[in-house]
Write a protein that holds these residues in place. Structure first.
Motif, short mmCIF file in Angstrom:
data_model
loop_
_atom_site.label_atom_id
_atom_site.label_comp_id
_atom_site.label_asym_id
_atom_site.label_seq_id
_atom_site.Cartn_x
_atom_site.Cartn_y
_atom_site.Cartn_z
N VAL A 195 0.85 -1.25 -0.02
CA VAL A 195 0.06 -0.08 0.15
C VAL A 195 0.96 1.12 -0.03
O VAL A 195 1.80 1.45 0.78
CB VAL A 195 -1.05 0.14 1.38
N PHE A 196 0.71 2.18 -1.21
CA PHE A 196 1.39 3.28 -0.90
C PHE A 196 0.33 4.33 -0.75
O PHE A 196 -1.00 4.39 -1.38
CB PHE A 196 1.92 3.75 -2.25
N ALA A 197 0.45 5.49 0.31
CA ALA A 197 -0.42 6.49 0.66
C ALA A 197 0.24 7.78 0.20
O ALA A 197 1.34 8.17 0.38
CB ALA A 197 -0.69 6.47 2.04
N VAL A 198 -0.69 8.41 -0.97
CA VAL A 198 -0.03 9.54 -1.64
C VAL A 198 -0.99 10.86 -1.02
O VAL A 198 -2.23 10.93 -1.20
CB VAL A 198 -0.30 9.33 -3.10
N GLY A 199 -0.27 11.66 -0.24
CA GLY A 199 -1.15 13.07 0.12
C GLY A 199 -1.27 14.05 -1.03
O GLY A 199 -0.28 14.29 -1.78
N ILE A 200 -2.49 14.59 -0.96
CA ILE A 200 -2.99 15.70 -1.98
C ILE A 200 -3.21 16.72 -1.05
O ILE A 200 -3.71 16.67 0.01
CB ILE A 200 -4.05 15.33 -2.72
N LYS A 201 -2.99 18.14 -1.74
CA LYS A 201 -3.23 19.39 -0.89
C LYS A 201 -2.27 19.53 0.30
O LYS A 201 -1.06 19.00 0.14
CB LYS A 201 -4.82 19.34 -0.53
N PHE A 202 -2.74 19.59 1.63
CA PHE A 202 -1.93 19.77 2.73
C PHE A 202 -2.60 18.51 3.48
O PHE A 202 -3.40 18.66 4.38
CB PHE A 202 -2.19 21.08 3.33
N PRO A 203 -1.96 17.36 3.28
CA PRO A 203 -2.73 16.29 3.83
C PRO A 203 -2.36 16.10 5.43
O PRO A 203 -1.58 16.62 5.89
CB PRO A 203 -2.22 15.03 2.88
N ALA A 212 -0.68 5.47 8.52
CA ALA A 212 -1.16 4.22 9.20
C ALA A 212 -1.62 3.46 8.03
O ALA A 212 -1.99 2.32 8.12
CB ALA A 212 -2.32 4.87 9.97
N LEU A 213 -2.04 4.15 6.94
CA LEU A 213 -2.49 3.37 5.85
C LEU A 213 -1.61 2.50 4.95
O LEU A 213 -1.61 1.63 4.50
CB LEU A 213 -3.18 4.34 4.73
N SER A 214 -0.33 3.31 4.79
CA SER A 214 0.76 2.75 4.17
C SER A 214 1.34 1.53 4.86
O SER A 214 1.40 1.23 5.68
CB SER A 214 1.84 3.81 3.74
N SER A 215 2.04 0.87 3.87
CA SER A 215 3.09 -0.30 4.17
C SER A 215 4.13 0.02 4.83
O SER A 215 4.48 1.36 4.87
CB SER A 215 3.23 -1.19 3.00
N GLU A 216 4.78 -0.88 5.62
CA GLU A 216 6.14 -0.68 6.48
C GLU A 216 7.21 -0.86 5.62
O GLU A 216 7.25 -1.72 4.49
CB GLU A 216 6.15 -1.58 7.74
N PRO A 217 8.49 -0.30 5.56
CA PRO A 217 8.46 1.03 6.49
C PRO A 217 7.84 2.34 5.81
O PRO A 217 7.81 2.41 4.43
CB PRO A 217 9.97 1.32 6.44
N HIS A 258 7.00 4.26 1.67
CA HIS A 258 5.46 4.03 1.12
C HIS A 258 4.51 5.48 1.07
O HIS A 258 3.46 5.43 0.77
CB HIS A 258 4.89 3.12 1.64
N LEU A 259 5.08 6.46 1.58
CA LEU A 259 4.37 7.84 1.58
C LEU A 259 4.98 8.73 0.31
O LEU A 259 6.15 9.04 0.39
CB LEU A 259 4.76 8.39 2.90
N LEU A 260 3.90 9.48 -0.35
CA LEU A 260 4.46 9.96 -1.25
C LEU A 260 3.59 11.30 -1.36
O LEU A 260 2.52 11.31 -0.74
CB LEU A 260 4.27 9.16 -2.70
N PHE A 261 4.08 12.41 -2.06
CA PHE A 261 3.26 13.48 -2.14
C PHE A 261 2.83 14.00 -3.62
O PHE A 261 3.93 13.92 -4.17
CB PHE A 261 4.12 14.76 -1.57
N ALA A 262 1.48 14.06 -3.97
CA ALA A 262 1.13 14.29 -5.16
C ALA A 262 1.73 15.71 -5.77
O ALA A 262 1.52 16.06 -6.79
CB ALA A 262 -0.35 14.19 -5.37
N GLY A 263 2.07 16.59 -5.04
CA GLY A 263 2.36 17.78 -5.60
C GLY A 263 3.47 17.89 -6.47
O GLY A 263 3.69 18.80 -7.30
#
Length: 797
Positions: free
Chosen positions: A179-187, A194-199, A203-208
């Motif tokens: 699971v990759f969790a991608v933030g949009i706007k000011f997330p 908590a949604l993303s896989s470890e580590p 797995h955290l990305l920024f759509a900006g």
């Protein structure tokens, strides 16, 4: 859904301004970001892989950010080798309920998937991320290969779920779904983590920053799922920073209040605290993993301010500033190829000392030996002064370099008082008395005076310098660092002042002096003037490949004259033959190096020419707010053409001018002048050049005309910021849109929709408006981006 408050919109605008200024970088500096982007061009995940996008389509995201989410998903597809036997892609949009947009086995090529993503329609509703995850737990990956291949879930959201996500997120990951969790706007990064896989840092990305996020996705999947990275490329970690906008409570002060007393029927005054809520940017330090490839520009091979442009992984070329280019690495090119009358005014007073006078003589000899050749168009003279002024070598007296050197050797130190003001006055009156070769020919070359002094003047220089400039003398001052203030007073411009730190440093300033001498009449761009500038380049068969390369070089060298970023100059490029296409838009590139590199990729088209199609394309697809054009900023189009296909260009050119866009026509070759004038609209905006070889000599004139337009008053209603046939009406420092059948600040909302109201709990802050006004150079207009609608708003502050 309520309209975001004015204050929150302005906070967002402020953050976007910081982003444009390079302060809010999610990762590291511009150099590393360039490497990450370059590495991204080499990435292609070719493994057997099922990828499912889970797009947040709720009202908290809004339509504007949903469109950016779609753009981001399309960018990620560029890093995937989409094929039935390799990577398959599907999409679910979720809000109040999840909706399958398309299963993984629907589209078999990258182009089909990207086109389908573009057609996805925003649905709106509450943010039920947990329900969407339960849908996946129940249905699996629709159209997938039943866990026989690795499964990747990419959630794009602002992380503001209205239900619990912890348990379904854990269950999804227990099914071995990455699971990759991608933030949009000011997330809300805590929920996304908590949604993303470890580590989570992998797995955290920024759509900006879509290019960076695509690199992050590939970097995480490259080992062990995707194929190995390109030779020399490797995954590196570096500190990075994620930001979000949060509401916090703070103590605002105390006010007088009345409290009861133990005594009957008595109250007493007291101070009571009061608090207020405000929105602040919260930083979340982390580490990011990105693939970085070796760059041939890492060793900084270009000298003297040259720009290194990589060509793949092992080749590069240098773009050199004016005055350099003696070799491939921008060595000093010491030759005065500009036609000027040049007079050196040397201080020979006691204040400069004999040693200083001899140093100036040595500098003068070395400089002239390097720059004055047999065919040099420069006429050189030398004067010296103390109490008195004499001109032992008049401009143009010696065409032979050897005689010139002997005459300089014969100059003697005199050692009187330092009367620089008197010397400037004398030179303005008597310094240039050379007789033209032909009596009926006007000697109208630019006249340049180079003042060499290391002693403070004992008389006033201000009036004398003004008088000299009134006589059309271009003044350049050279001296040691403690002379900076006086030299700037003489020249009237710090850009015409050269100071050195030690005797050797004086000789290092020779290339700088050469550039300043040849910059007479060739201003270095518009400096701090805001400008939206577009080039439309004729790439048709009428130009031919060799001449097209000359046009491309002209555009590239012209861009060196501007400060390119979101706040000063934005540049767009259009190439055209029978049809026109945008090479890059106004808001595509935010640095000179990026623009210059993109120009190198412009292809030669080779078909027939239609200048009218190019002008219509600029009108509808380049100089628009939707494509990055800024309200309140002057706009110029430079049309570079061989003159072919101009018959249909007059009407669209007039349409551009009516919309506040200056059309500047540069024509090379024989073309009917009346046709050209109808397109340019005025002889002032038409440059007719006989050959492509002569194009370079007109660059100074063209830059000067463009900069005149950049400094002219701005009409906020041109181009029209109102949508759906709304009429723009100017006010004092602002504008408003008069709508017909529509409503909203820019006529963006149909009247049958529920009107949107401002949030009364967060009023507009005048302090915020003033700060934003200062940030954007004192403009009276504040531009606000509506997160909900993806539109620009304009307000007077």
């Amino acid at each position: 859904m309520n309209l975001l408050s004015f204050e929150s919109i302005c906070i967002f605008l402020l953050s976007q301004a910081l982003l444009a200024l390079g302060i809010q970088q999610i990762h590291v500096g511009q150099e590393m970001i360039g490497k990450i982007s370059a590495a991204g061009q080499l990435m292609q995940c070719s493994a057997s892989l099922d990828v499912l996008f889970l797009l947040d389509g709720s009202y908290s995201i809004g339509k504007g950010s949903f469109e950016r989410s779609k753009h981001f998903a399309g960018k990620l597809c560029d890093a995937l080798d989409i094929h039935p036997d390799r990577v398959r892609v599907g999409m679910i949009q979720f809000s109040s309920t999840p909706h399958l947009e398309f299963p993984l086995d629907s589209y078999l090529t990258k182009q089909e998937v990207k086109e389908r993503i573009k057609r996805t329609v925003f649905r709106g509703g509450s943010t039920e991320t947990g329900q969407a995850l339960k849908y996946i737990l129940h249905k699996g990956f629709p159209g997938g290969r039943n866990s026989s291949v690795p499964e990747v879930l990419i959630i794009i959201s602002d992380g503001k779920s209205q239900g619990s996500t912890a348990r379904p997120a854990m269950q999804v990951k227990e099914k071995h779904i990455t699971v990759f969790a991608v933030g949009i706007k000011f997330p809300r990064w805590e929920e996304l983590q908590a949604l993303s896989s470890e580590p989570p840092e992998r797995h955290l990305l920024f759509a900006g920053d879509a290019d960076d996020a695509a690199n992050g996705l590939y970097s995480t999947l490259s080992d062990p799922i995707c194929t190995a990275t390109a030779p020399g490329c490797k995954v590196e970690s570096h500190p990075c920073e994620r930001r979000t906008l949060e509401t916090v409570k703070e103590l605002a002060g105390n006010y007088v209040c009345w409290k009861g007393s133990k005594q009957p029927n008595a109250v007493q005054a007291s101070l009571c605290p009061f608090t207020r809520w405000k929105r602040v940017l919260i930083k979340h330090p982390s580490r990011c993993f990105r693939t970085v490839c070796p760059d041939p520009c890492d060793s900084q091979p270009c000298q003297n301010g040259g720009t290194c442009v990589p060509e793949g992984l092992d080749r590069y070329h240098c773009l050199c500033l004016l005055g350099y280019g003696g070799d491939d690495h921008c060595a000093a090119k010491l030759s005065l190829e500009c036609g000027v009358d040049l007079l050196f005014l040397m201080d020979s007073s006691a204040g400069v000392t004999l040693e200083g006078f001899l140093r100036f003589k040595a500098f003068l000899k070395r400089f002239l030996q390097a720059v004055v050749g047999q065919d040099s168009p420069v006429s050189v003279g030398v004067a010296q002064y103390d109490d008195n002024v004499k001109v032992p070598i008049e401009p143009g007296q010696h065409k032979d370099t050897l005689r010139l050197m002997k005459s300089i050797d014969a100059l003697n130190f005199s050692g009187g008082r330092t009367l620089t003001g008197r010397a400037l006055q004398y030179i303005a009156q008597h310094g240039f008395r050379s007789t033209p070769v032909f009596a009926d020919v006007q000697d109208d070359l630019p006249r340049v005076v180079v003042l060499l002094t290391d002693s403070k003047s004992q008389d006033s220089v201000a009036e004398a310098a003004k008088y000299a400039k009134d006589q059309n003398l271009f003044l350049i001052g050279i001296g040691s660092s403690f002379m900076r203030a006086e030299l700037t007073m003489v020249t009237g411009n710090p850009q015409q002042t050269i100071v050195y730190s030690d005797p050797q440093d004086l000789f290092n300033r020779m290339p700088e002096l050469q550039r300043k001498i040849c910059s007479v009449g060739n201003p270095e761009g518009c400096q701090a003037q805001s400008l939206d500038l577009a080039f439309a380049v004729d790439a048709s068969s009428g130009v031919g490949l060799e001449n097209f390369l000359r046009l491309r070089h002209f555009v590239r060298s012209s861009c060196l004259h501007f400060i390119i970023n979101r706040d000063v100059t934005q540049i767009a490029l259009v190439a055209y033959g029978s049809k026109a296409h945008t090479v890059f838009a106004l808001d595509t590139h935010t640095s000179s190096s990026a623009v210059l590199q993109a120009i190198e990729q412009v292809p030669f088209l080779g078909d027939s020419a239609s200048a009218g199609s190019a002008l219509l394309h600029v009108y509808s697809d380049v100089m628009t707010v939707q494509k990055g054009a800024r309200p309140g900023v002057n706009k110029v189009l430079v049309l570079l053409t061989s003159g072919g296909g101009m018959q249909d260009a007059a009407a669209p050119a007039q349409q551009l001018r009516h919309n506040g866009i200056l059309v500047f026509v540069v024509v090379v070759g024989d073309t009917e002048r009346d046709t050209l004038l109808r397109v340019a609209g005025s002889p002032n905006y038409l440059v007719h050049i006989s050959s492509y070889e002569d194009l370079q000599y007109y660059q100074g004139l063209i830059m000067e005309r463009i900069c005149e337009e950049a400094r002219s008053p701005v009409n906020l209603c041109k181009p029209n910021p109102c949508m759906n046939q709304g009429v723009c009406i100017l006010g004092p420092g602002s504008y408003r849109c008069e709508c017909h059948g529509w409503e909203g600040p820019h006529c963006e909302t149909s009247k049958h929709q529920q009107p949107l109201q401002p949030d009364p709990t967060s009023p507009w802050s005048r302090e915020t408006a003033v700060a934003l006004g200062e940030l954007f150079g004192g403009q009276a207009l504040v531009l606000m981006w509506s997160l909900s609608y993806g539109k620009w708003w304009g307000l007077g502050c």
